[in-house]
Design a protein around this motif. Sequence first.
Motif, short mmCIF file in Angstrom:
data_model
loop_
_atom_site.label_atom_id
_atom_site.label_comp_id
_atom_site.label_asym_id
_atom_site.label_seq_id
_atom_site.Cartn_x
_atom_site.Cartn_y
_atom_site.Cartn_z
N ARG A 337 14.49 -9.53 8.90
CA ARG A 337 15.37 -8.48 8.39
C ARG A 337 15.27 -8.38 6.87
O ARG A 337 15.24 -7.28 6.30
CB ARG A 337 16.81 -8.76 8.81
CG ARG A 337 17.08 -8.54 10.30
CD ARG A 337 18.56 -8.44 10.59
NE ARG A 337 19.25 -9.70 10.30
CZ ARG A 337 19.45 -10.66 11.20
NH1 ARG A 337 19.01 -10.51 12.45
NH2 ARG A 337 20.10 -11.75 10.86
N GLU A 339 12.67 -9.19 5.00
CA GLU A 339 11.37 -8.60 4.65
C GLU A 339 11.40 -7.08 4.81
O GLU A 339 10.82 -6.34 4.00
CB GLU A 339 10.27 -9.22 5.53
CG GLU A 339 9.94 -10.66 5.18
CD GLU A 339 8.86 -11.24 6.10
OE1 GLU A 339 8.70 -10.70 7.23
OE2 GLU A 339 8.21 -12.22 5.71
N LYS A 340 12.06 -6.61 5.87
CA LYS A 340 12.14 -5.18 6.08
C LYS A 340 12.93 -4.51 4.95
O LYS A 340 12.58 -3.43 4.47
CB LYS A 340 12.82 -4.88 7.42
CG LYS A 340 11.92 -5.17 8.63
CD LYS A 340 12.64 -4.83 9.93
CE LYS A 340 11.71 -5.07 11.12
NZ LYS A 340 12.41 -4.76 12.42
N ARG A 341 14.01 -5.17 4.50
CA ARG A 341 14.81 -4.62 3.40
C ARG A 341 13.98 -4.60 2.10
O ARG A 341 14.09 -3.66 1.31
CB ARG A 341 16.06 -5.47 3.18
CG ARG A 341 17.09 -5.32 4.28
CD ARG A 341 18.27 -6.25 4.01
NE ARG A 341 19.20 -6.24 5.13
CZ ARG A 341 20.27 -7.05 5.22
NH1 ARG A 341 20.53 -7.88 4.23
NH2 ARG A 341 21.05 -6.98 6.25
N THR A 342 13.16 -5.66 1.91
CA THR A 342 12.36 -5.74 0.69
C THR A 342 11.32 -4.63 0.64
O THR A 342 11.07 -4.02 -0.40
CB THR A 342 11.66 -7.11 0.60
OG1 THR A 342 12.65 -8.14 0.61
CG2 THR A 342 10.82 -7.21 -0.66
N HIS A 343 10.68 -4.38 1.80
CA HIS A 343 9.62 -3.36 1.84
C HIS A 343 10.19 -1.94 1.98
O HIS A 343 9.49 -0.98 1.70
CB HIS A 343 8.67 -3.65 3.01
CG HIS A 343 7.91 -4.92 2.83
ND1 HIS A 343 7.02 -5.12 1.79
CD2 HIS A 343 7.88 -6.08 3.57
CE1 HIS A 343 6.49 -6.34 1.90
NE2 HIS A 343 7.01 -6.94 2.96
N ASN A 344 11.42 -1.84 2.46
CA ASN A 344 12.04 -0.52 2.63
C ASN A 344 13.43 -0.53 1.98
O ASN A 344 14.46 -0.51 2.69
CB ASN A 344 12.15 -0.18 4.12
CG ASN A 344 10.81 -0.18 4.80
OD1 ASN A 344 9.98 0.69 4.55
ND2 ASN A 344 10.59 -1.15 5.68
N PRO A 345 13.47 -0.62 0.66
CA PRO A 345 14.77 -0.70 -0.02
C PRO A 345 15.59 0.58 0.19
O PRO A 345 15.06 1.65 0.42
CB PRO A 345 14.37 -0.88 -1.48
CG PRO A 345 12.97 -0.35 -1.61
CD PRO A 345 12.34 -0.57 -0.27
#
Length: 345
Positions: A337, A339-345
């Motif tokens: 979760r 990593e997803k936030r990091t790549h899709n801020p």
Amino acid sequence: MTHALDQLTLADIARHLDATLVGDGGQAIRGLATLKDAGPDEVAFVANRAYLKDLPSTRAAAVLLHPEHGKTCPVPRLEMENPYLGYAKLSQLFDPVPARDHPGVHPSAIVAGDVTLGAEVCIGPHAVVEAGVVLKAGVVIGSGSVVGADTTLGEGTRLHPNVTVCHGVVIGKRAILHSGCVIGGDGFGFAHDGARWHKIAQLGGVVLGDDVEVGSCSSIDRGALGDTVIGDDVKIDSQVQIAHNVRIGEHSALAGCVGIAGSTQVGRHCMLGGGVGLSGHLTICDGVQVTGMSLVTNSIHEPGVYSSGTGSMNNAQWRKNAVRFKQLDDIAKRLLRLEKRTHNP
């Protein structure tokens, strides 16, 4: 070699091993010993670097070792690329010869009337050989051993005392079966009806190739339908369990307490360390080494060295790690979760 042991010299040994001798070839040799314990008429060997520390102080008549260690050897030496193999061959020259097996059937043995006996067969006290058995030349049946009906033992095969070979087993030439092993017992086959177990008759057999050795108290189960097959030159340690319909390829080696579940196939030139467990219906390719106490639950299709489990640690650390192991799935999900936030801020 035809020399008596008290006539062996270093030159004799060098010729027997095809080793390079550095030193006096006329030195008489009486036996083998460790680097620490060897006396002036004994040969020692170095096959593990951990023992090089004992080399400078050895009193051995000569040391069998790799050429790279020759310069630090204070006594005559026998140089070989594979000193451990040299040690194996040399040990056979100094193996105490047991009392000669006298061909014939001991009066207390029970041998069925239709058994086929080859030349020089020896059947010891209280052994039982059932109907239809074929014993090829030079077979030795140790005292108290049982050979089941319609079994064939190849030339030079030896059963130590109290071995059980069940019915319909085929064993090749020069096999060695140590005391307490059972070849051809029923495989573990049962069907459950919801209330109780129903036994599945094990209709196959066991086939052992040439030069197979089976350690004491090991079991090789007969096949449920086809045969359990052990290839030529396979070496099996003590207390090993091989289930029904397993196949093991030529020149493989299994250390003590290995367990192989049913219908698994192990390739050629494989090595399974002590306590290794293989689940059922797997395929292990040629040239695989599995380190001790590993559990293999999936097939292996690439040669190499494989391990599982964790090494020992103090109990307090292990308890903490055990708790964290239970948390790994939750941690992995949280990380995904993040990593997803990091790549899709």
